[in-house]
Design a protein around this motif. Structure first.
Motif, short mmCIF file in Angstrom:
data_model
loop_
_atom_site.label_atom_id
_atom_site.label_comp_id
_atom_site.label_asym_id
_atom_site.label_seq_id
_atom_site.Cartn_x
_atom_site.Cartn_y
_atom_site.Cartn_z
N MET A 171 0.85 -1.20 0.00
CA MET A 171 0.00 0.00 0.00
C MET A 171 0.88 1.25 0.00
O MET A 171 1.83 1.33 0.78
CB MET A 171 -0.91 -0.01 1.23
N ASP A 172 0.55 2.16 -0.84
CA ASP A 172 1.36 3.37 -0.97
C ASP A 172 1.00 4.37 0.13
O ASP A 172 -0.16 4.79 0.26
CB ASP A 172 1.10 3.99 -2.36
N ARG A 173 2.00 4.74 0.96
CA ARG A 173 1.73 5.60 2.11
C ARG A 173 1.21 6.98 1.67
O ARG A 173 0.29 7.52 2.28
CB ARG A 173 3.00 5.76 2.94
N GLN A 174 1.84 7.53 0.64
CA GLN A 174 1.43 8.86 0.19
C GLN A 174 -0.03 8.87 -0.29
O GLN A 174 -0.79 9.79 0.01
CB GLN A 174 2.35 9.34 -0.95
N ARG A 175 -0.39 7.80 -1.01
CA ARG A 175 -1.77 7.71 -1.51
C ARG A 175 -2.75 7.59 -0.34
O ARG A 175 -3.82 8.20 -0.32
CB ARG A 175 -1.87 6.48 -2.43
N LEU A 176 -2.31 6.80 0.64
CA LEU A 176 -3.14 6.61 1.85
C LEU A 176 -3.32 7.94 2.58
O LEU A 176 -4.43 8.33 2.95
CB LEU A 176 -2.46 5.57 2.75
N ILE A 177 -2.22 8.65 2.77
CA ILE A 177 -2.27 9.95 3.46
C ILE A 177 -3.18 10.92 2.69
O ILE A 177 -3.99 11.63 3.30
CB ILE A 177 -0.83 10.56 3.55
N SER A 178 -3.05 10.90 1.40
CA SER A 178 -3.85 11.82 0.59
C SER A 178 -5.34 11.51 0.73
O SER A 178 -6.17 12.41 0.91
CB SER A 178 -3.37 11.68 -0.86
N MET A 179 -5.67 10.21 0.70
CA MET A 179 -7.07 9.82 0.88
C MET A 179 -7.58 10.23 2.27
O MET A 179 -8.66 10.80 2.42
CB MET A 179 -7.19 8.29 0.68
N MET A 180 -6.76 9.97 3.28
CA MET A 180 -7.17 10.27 4.66
C MET A 180 -7.32 11.79 4.88
O MET A 180 -8.25 12.24 5.55
CB MET A 180 -6.15 9.71 5.65
N THR A 181 -6.43 12.55 4.28
CA THR A 181 -6.51 14.01 4.44
C THR A 181 -7.80 14.53 3.79
O THR A 181 -8.45 15.43 4.33
CB THR A 181 -5.27 14.69 3.81
N GLY A 182 -8.16 13.93 2.67
CA GLY A 182 -9.41 14.31 2.00
C GLY A 182 -10.62 14.04 2.89
O GLY A 182 -11.52 14.87 3.03
N LEU A 183 -10.61 12.85 3.51
CA LEU A 183 -11.73 12.50 4.41
C LEU A 183 -11.77 13.44 5.61
O LEU A 183 -12.84 13.87 6.06
CB LEU A 183 -11.59 11.05 4.89
N LEU A 184 -10.57 13.74 6.13
CA LEU A 184 -10.51 14.62 7.30
C LEU A 184 -11.02 16.02 6.94
O LEU A 184 -11.74 16.65 7.72
CB LEU A 184 -9.07 14.68 7.84
N GLN A 185 -10.66 16.47 5.75
CA GLN A 185 -11.11 17.81 5.33
C GLN A 185 -12.64 17.86 5.28
O GLN A 185 -13.26 18.83 5.73
CB GLN A 185 -10.53 18.16 3.95
N ALA A 186 -13.24 16.79 4.76
CA ALA A 186 -14.71 16.74 4.70
C ALA A 186 -15.30 16.78 6.11
O ALA A 186 -16.31 17.46 6.36
CB ALA A 186 -15.16 15.49 3.97
N THR A 187 -14.66 16.09 7.04
CA THR A 187 -15.14 16.09 8.44
C THR A 187 -14.99 17.49 9.05
O THR A 187 -15.89 17.97 9.74
CB THR A 187 -14.35 15.06 9.27
N LEU A 188 -13.86 18.12 8.77
CA LEU A 188 -13.63 19.48 9.29
C LEU A 188 -14.64 20.47 8.71
O LEU A 188 -15.17 21.32 9.42
CB LEU A 188 -12.20 19.93 8.96
N ASP A 189 -14.90 20.31 7.43
CA ASP A 189 -15.85 21.22 6.77
C ASP A 189 -17.27 21.03 7.32
O ASP A 189 -18.07 21.96 7.34
CB ASP A 189 -15.86 20.98 5.25
N ASP A 190 -17.54 19.79 7.74
CA ASP A 190 -18.84 19.50 8.31
C ASP A 190 -18.97 20.14 9.70
O ASP A 190 -20.04 20.60 10.09
CB ASP A 190 -19.00 17.97 8.39
N GLN A 191 -17.83 20.18 10.40
CA GLN A 191 -17.85 20.71 11.77
C GLN A 191 -17.77 22.24 11.80
O GLN A 191 -18.46 22.88 12.59
CB GLN A 191 -16.65 20.13 12.53
N ASN A 192 -16.94 22.81 10.91
CA ASN A 192 -16.72 24.26 10.92
C ASN A 192 -17.27 24.86 9.63
O ASN A 192 -17.84 24.17 8.81
CB ASN A 192 -15.22 24.56 11.01
N GLU A 193 -17.03 26.15 9.47
CA GLU A 193 -17.32 26.78 8.17
C GLU A 193 -16.42 26.12 7.14
O GLU A 193 -15.28 25.76 7.45
CB GLU A 193 -17.00 28.28 8.25
#
Lengths: 458, 105
Positions: free
Chosen positions: B1-23
């Motif tokens: 599993m490619d770590r960079q690809r994993l990090i990129s996917m996770m950061t995308g999910l986290l951004q969606a969670t942050l956007d849901d919580q904040n402006e």
């Protein structure tokens, strides 16, 4: 009792011998014909060796043969066990638990067969009925919380209440043959010389077609069925204007469904019912057509709310379970397991206590969350339940049936967005699964439990 | 599993969670953004939700059925949930691909 219920009922049949008792397979059968069928059953059952005190199962659906057979069994002081075709896979187990002496099977053509069985073990509660010379009724709980429970009632007090004259309706026999609500509907209708309209199967099209063709006035049903009816826009395809009363029970009614039914069938009164196989059906009164507040009780019942859960004491509750300890407390109160909110004389039923999701100590009522998710476009149905979670105890999971499927995560975001300002954060589903099949079982009740198959076949 | 690809996917999910919580866009998801503790960028409910999203994506996109919140994870002296970086390492460890990821890095 000076006159047995069946003798009283037969007098009514004679008074209304020309009236239609049941419409079955689109054929009208009069009360006069039902009387003849009943007499033929008396002879046939007796010839087969059925005697007072025998446990007799009747497997079938509402039909001329099954109804007249039930009446004959009551008259013979038997303990009757109605079984629906839908529970066929469990019949063998049911026959043994009920200690069945005879099994009557009624096929799709209304032809009957009788088979003797060797399961009698002289259960103490069955023996009590035999000693008293009273007819009995055994119903099986749906088994949503484990092994089905066999519920034994003495029939005389249950039947007695149907002698009081009430409205006479042409009624769709929607609830299944083995359901306390179905039994109640049947004897209510017969007692008032109404007409049973048997729809065949319980698909939306069959039921609505039966309403249209036979001008049915009363539809006792479930919120899930009404939801499916709305989804199919069956009210546009069929003329349902004959419906005067729609009763709903067996599960929590989503507010949106109630409002939509009222909007598309404004002439039908909507009434919530409340009953349990252990206690019978309570008399109920909805605060209004569009209200989920309901007053339950009646002369034979006392109610109280303890820790947010409804408890009931009934004059004619069951004698007990055949395969389970008694659930009544020392004073005869029964814990229904239903979470309720009280408002004066009225109650709002929130759902089964066992279905409440506990997220880090906070209670989440599935119906509350389902109501909000159901507001989203594209949602056909939604079932909310809890899933074990190491950090929070449980998390909220929503299984959503969509008209146009989208990926789980995409729809989870839509739900989260929509829930803002409508639900507390802990109530918002942590997991969302999008499905295309129905979320309703063969009894038109929502499937919520995680340890059961998630999706019934469409 | 490619770590960079994993990090990129996770950061995308986290951004969606942050956007849901904040402006929307008020907080930017990065691999080192703290997810637990005093300076956590998201509430504990959102963290649970983010992890559930991650499990869903790992199953649907990578064919990995992992339970990330486990006794094993919670008993560690340093929480694997403290950041996307730490969580990515934990996932690679669970899938037995940490060595390859490290050598590939």
């Amino acid at each position: 009792m000076s006159l047995s219920h069946v003798d009283w009922q037969l007098d009514r049949f004679r008074e209304g011998s020309e009236r239609t008792a049941i419409v079955w397979n689109d054929r009208e059968v009069s009360y006069g014909e039902m009387l003849q069928r009943y007499e033929a059953w008396l002879v046939r059952l007796t010839a087969a060796g059925v005697t007072p005190g025998c446990v007799v199962t009747v497997a079938g659906d509402y039909s001329p043969a099954s109804i007249s057979c039930l009446l004959a069994l009551v008259q013979l002081q038997c303990i009757l066990v109605p079984l629906s075709r839908e529970s066929h896979d469990q019949h063998k187990e049911f026959l043994e638990i009920a200690e069945t002496d005879f099994a009557v099977e009624i096929d799709q053509n209304d032809e009957a067969s009788i088979h003797p069985l060797p399961f009698r073990k002289n259960h103490e509660l069955l023996e009590q009925l035999r000693t008293r010379g009273e007819a009995g009724l055994v119903l099986f709980s749906s088994g949503s919380t484990g092994k089905p429970k066999a519920i034994l009632h003495a029939l005389p007090p249950i039947l007695e209440k149907f002698r009081k004259p009430r409205h006479c309706y042409r009624t769709v026999s929607f609830l299944l043959f083995d359901h306390i609500g179905g039994f109640n509907t049947l004897f209510y209708t017969l007692g008032n010389l109404g007409c049973i309209v048997s729809p065949g199967d319980r698909s939306v099209a069959k039921v609505c077609r039966a309403v249209e063709r036979h001008k049915a006035e009363l539809l006792p049903t479930s919120p899930s069925f009404l939801n499916l009816m709305l989804m199919a826009k069956a009210y546009e395809q069929f003329d349902l204007s004959s419906l005067k009363l729609i009763t709903y029970g067996t599960e929590v009614m989503p507010e949106r469904t109630l409002q939509q039914v009222h909007a598309v069938l404004p002439n039908a009164k909507l009434q919530q019912t409340y009953g349990l196989s252990e206690l019978g059906i309570l008399r109920s009164k909805s605060a209004s057509d569009q209200s989920l507040m309901v007053k339950v009780g009646g002369e034979d019942y006392e109610t109280k709310v303890v820790n947010g859960t409804l408890r009931i004491k009934a004059k004619c509750s069951m004698l007990g379970y055949l395969n389970h300890p008694s659930p009544f407390d020392a004073d005869g109160w029964f814990d229904t397991g239903d979470a309720v909110i009280e408002d004066g004389e009225y109650l709002r039923i929130l759902g089964r206590h066992s279905e409440i999701v506990n997220v880090g100590g906070q209670k989440v009522y599935p119906a509350e969350v389902e109501k909000v998710i159901a507001e989203l476009p594209n949602v056909i149905d939604v079932a909310v339940s809890g899933e074990p979670h190491l950090l929070l105890g449980q998390v909220v999971v929503a299984v959503v049936q969509l008209s146009e499927p989208v990926p789980d995560l995409e729809f989870k975001r839509k739900i989260a967005e929509h829930c803002k300002g409508r639900l507390q954060p802990y109530m918002v589903p942590t997991k969302v699964r999008v499905v295309t099949g129905t979320l309703v079982n063969e009894r038109f009740k929502k499937i919520r439990r995680q340890d059961k198959p998630q999706v019934a076949s469409a | 599993m490619d770590r960079q690809r994993l990090i990129s996917m996770m950061t995308g999910l986290l951004q969606a969670t942050l956007d849901d919580q904040n402006e929307h866009g008020a907080v930017t998801a990065t691999p080192s953004l703290p997810l637990v503790g005093e300076n956590a960028a998201i509430t504990s409910m959102r963290l649970v939700s983010f992890i559930a999203d991650l499990e869903t994506t790992l199953a649907s996109d990578y064919g990995l059925n992992l339970t990330l919140v486990s006794e094993q994870a919670l008993s560690r002296s340093k929480s694997p949930f403290r950041s996307v970086d730490a969580l990515a390492d934990y996932i690679l460890e669970l899938t037995g691909t940490a060595d390859q990821a490290v050598s590939a890095a």
